[in-house]
Write a protein that holds these residues in place. Structure first.
Motif, PDB file in Angstrom:
ATOM      1  N   THR A  11      37.497 -53.275  49.983  1.00 51.43           N
ATOM      2  CA  THR A  11      36.325 -53.017  49.150  1.00 51.43           C
ATOM      3  C   THR A  11      35.161 -53.905  49.572  1.00 51.43           C
ATOM      4  OG1 THR A  11      37.020 -54.636  47.478  1.00 51.43           O
ATOM      5  CG2 THR A  11      37.711 -52.347  47.148  1.00 51.43           C
ATOM      6  N   ARG A  51      41.729 -42.755  53.175  1.00 52.03           N
ATOM      7  CA  ARG A  51      40.564 -42.202  52.477  1.00 52.03           C
ATOM      8  C   ARG A  51      39.462 -43.253  52.392  1.00 52.03           C
ATOM      9  NH1 ARG A  51      44.830 -42.585  49.065  1.00 52.03           N
ATOM     10  NH2 ARG A  51      44.754 -44.226  47.481  1.00 52.03           N
ATOM     11  N   PHE A  52      38.266 -42.768  52.201  1.00 48.66           N
ATOM     12  CA  PHE A  52      37.080 -43.623  52.115  1.00 48.66           C
ATOM     13  C   PHE A  52      36.127 -43.047  51.082  1.00 48.66           C
ATOM     14  CE2 PHE A  52      32.609 -44.009  53.366  1.00 48.66           C
ATOM     15  CZ  PHE A  52      32.456 -45.379  53.298  1.00 48.66           C
ATOM     16  N   SER A  53      35.574 -43.892  50.236  1.00 50.02           N
ATOM     17  CA  SER A  53      34.609 -43.429  49.246  1.00 50.02           C
ATOM     18  C   SER A  53      33.506 -44.467  49.074  1.00 50.02           C
ATOM     19  CB  SER A  53      35.281 -43.178  47.889  1.00 50.02           C
ATOM     20  OG  SER A  53      35.831 -44.376  47.368  1.00 50.02           O
ATOM     21  N   SER A  54      32.302 -43.955  48.821  1.00 52.23           N
ATOM     22  CA  SER A  54      31.145 -44.809  48.614  1.00 52.23           C
ATOM     23  C   SER A  54      30.259 -44.154  47.570  1.00 52.23           C
ATOM     24  CB  SER A  54      30.368 -44.987  49.918  1.00 52.23           C
ATOM     25  OG  SER A  54      29.258 -45.827  49.733  1.00 52.23           O
ATOM     26  N   PRO A  55      29.680 -44.940  46.665  1.00 52.86           N
ATOM     27  CA  PRO A  55      28.832 -44.357  45.605  1.00 52.86           C
ATOM     28  C   PRO A  55      27.672 -43.550  46.181  1.00 52.86           C
ATOM     29  CG  PRO A  55      29.315 -46.653  45.148  1.00 52.86           C
ATOM     30  CD  PRO A  55      29.804 -46.400  46.524  1.00 52.86           C
ATOM     31  N   PHE A  65      31.696 -49.815  48.962  1.00 51.96           N
ATOM     32  CA  PHE A  65      32.656 -48.790  49.348  1.00 51.96           C
ATOM     33  C   PHE A  65      34.072 -49.216  48.963  1.00 51.96           C
ATOM     34  CE2 PHE A  65      33.114 -51.803  52.702  1.00 51.96           C
ATOM     35  CZ  PHE A  65      34.465 -51.750  53.024  1.00 51.96           C
ATOM     36  N   THR A  66      34.964 -48.257  49.008  1.00 51.34           N
ATOM     37  CA  THR A  66      36.404 -48.511  48.919  1.00 51.34           C
ATOM     38  C   THR A  66      37.079 -47.689  50.013  1.00 51.34           C
ATOM     39  OG1 THR A  66      36.340 -48.897  46.529  1.00 51.34           O
ATOM     40  CG2 THR A  66      38.491 -48.359  47.505  1.00 51.34           C
ATOM     41  N   ALA A  67      37.919 -48.321  50.798  1.00 55.54           N
ATOM     42  CA  ALA A  67      38.665 -47.631  51.855  1.00 55.54           C
ATOM     43  C   ALA A  67      40.139 -48.000  51.736  1.00 55.54           C
ATOM     44  CB  ALA A  67      38.130 -48.015  53.226  1.00 55.54           C
ATOM     45  N   THR A  84      43.889 -51.939  50.788  1.00 52.66           N
ATOM     46  CA  THR A  84      42.701 -51.475  50.068  1.00 52.66           C
ATOM     47  C   THR A  84      41.553 -52.409  50.394  1.00 52.66           C
ATOM     48  OG1 THR A  84      44.041 -50.586  48.270  1.00 52.66           O
ATOM     49  CG2 THR A  84      41.704 -50.929  47.823  1.00 52.66           C
ATOM     50  N   TYR A 100      31.290 -43.907  60.756  1.00 50.94           N
ATOM     51  CA  TYR A 100      31.677 -45.121  60.013  1.00 50.94           C
ATOM     52  C   TYR A 100      31.516 -46.349  60.917  1.00 50.94           C
ATOM     53  CZ  TYR A 100      34.686 -41.593  57.691  1.00 50.94           C
ATOM     54  OH  TYR A 100      35.192 -40.472  57.089  1.00 50.94           O
TER      55      TYR A 100
END
Length: 234
Positions: free
Chosen positions: A49, A230-234, A30-32, A47, A210
């Motif tokens: 990761t 923001r938060f993103s995960s593949p 993830f990246t947050a 950031t 989360y």
């Protein structure tokens, strides 16, 4: 005096670690991104990761950069990187490195030898060694381990956290639910405080969404607050 206080505030906040993973047998990369502020004044951006290294090992990275005000003028930034193994559905620290730059540079390394159960910590003031504990995490991955426990329904959590000279059995308790508004949105979150220390620490989790705090604050060293952007995960 103001410069000194703001510098101390940023350094203290750089130790705040936030984290995340999927609710599964193995963590998901993830990246947050978080906003860092002091008493309502923007100071920087964090950031976070998480990435897989293979063979049940992971790298958890927390990079904070001073982007506003005095923090930007000083070029203040930090880098906290943990390599951990996934053991019994929880992280166990193998190595941890920390570097904080703000007027002067502060560094710390931790190495855990799980064969001999020994921890070695080195920083600018010297080196210390002590016995490891099962489930040991460091100050960078503490919030991640706490979020996992909250997702499993725990209302009171004790974590073995490796610090400079020993393992601290840090205790955290859920105090109730509150509505929290952060750049990422509005959340009905569980407020968690540390129960074994008089240092003010608050983290707001949404554990079914989360295993990470959507907001975290502490008074120790400068009233710094981190808020999820923001938060993103593949």
């Amino acid at each position: 005096m103001r410069t000194h206080n703001l510098t101390r505030s940023l350094i203290a906040g750089l130790a705040l670690a936030v984290s995340t993973a999927a609710f599964a047998a193995q963590p998901t990369p993830f990246t947050a991104t978080y906003k860092v502020s002091r008493q309502g004044e923007a100071m920087g951006e964090a950031t976070i990761t998480l990435k897989s290294l293979g063979n049940g090992e992971y790298e958890y990275s927390n990079q904070i950069h001073g982007t506003s005000g005095l923090a930007a003028m000083l070029g203040a930034n930090s880098s906290d990187i943990t390599r951990f193994r996934w053991n019994n559905n929880a992280p166990e620290t193998e190595t941890y490195t920390s570097k904080v730059v703000a007027l002067k540079t502060r560094q710390r390394t931790m190495q855990v030898d799980w064969h001999s159960n020994q921890v070695r910590v080195e920083d600018n003031k010297g080196a210390d060694s002590y016995t490891a504990a099962p489930g040991l995490v460091d100050r960078n991955t503490m919030s991640y381990a706490l979020g996992l426990a909250l997702h499993d329904g725990s209302q009171s959590v004790t974590l073995p956290v490796g610090v400079k000279q020993r393992v601290e059995q840090q205790q955290y308790k859920v105090q109730g639910k509150e509505t929290i508004n952060v750049p990422a949105g509005s959340f009905q979150a569980e407020r968690v405080t540390r129960a074994d220390s008089d240092k003010h620490f608050d983290a707001w989790y949404v554990p079914k969404q989360y295993p990470m705090p959507v907001k975290m604050a502490q008074s120790d060293g400068g009233n710094l607050t981190l808020e999820l952007v923001r938060f993103s995960s593949p």
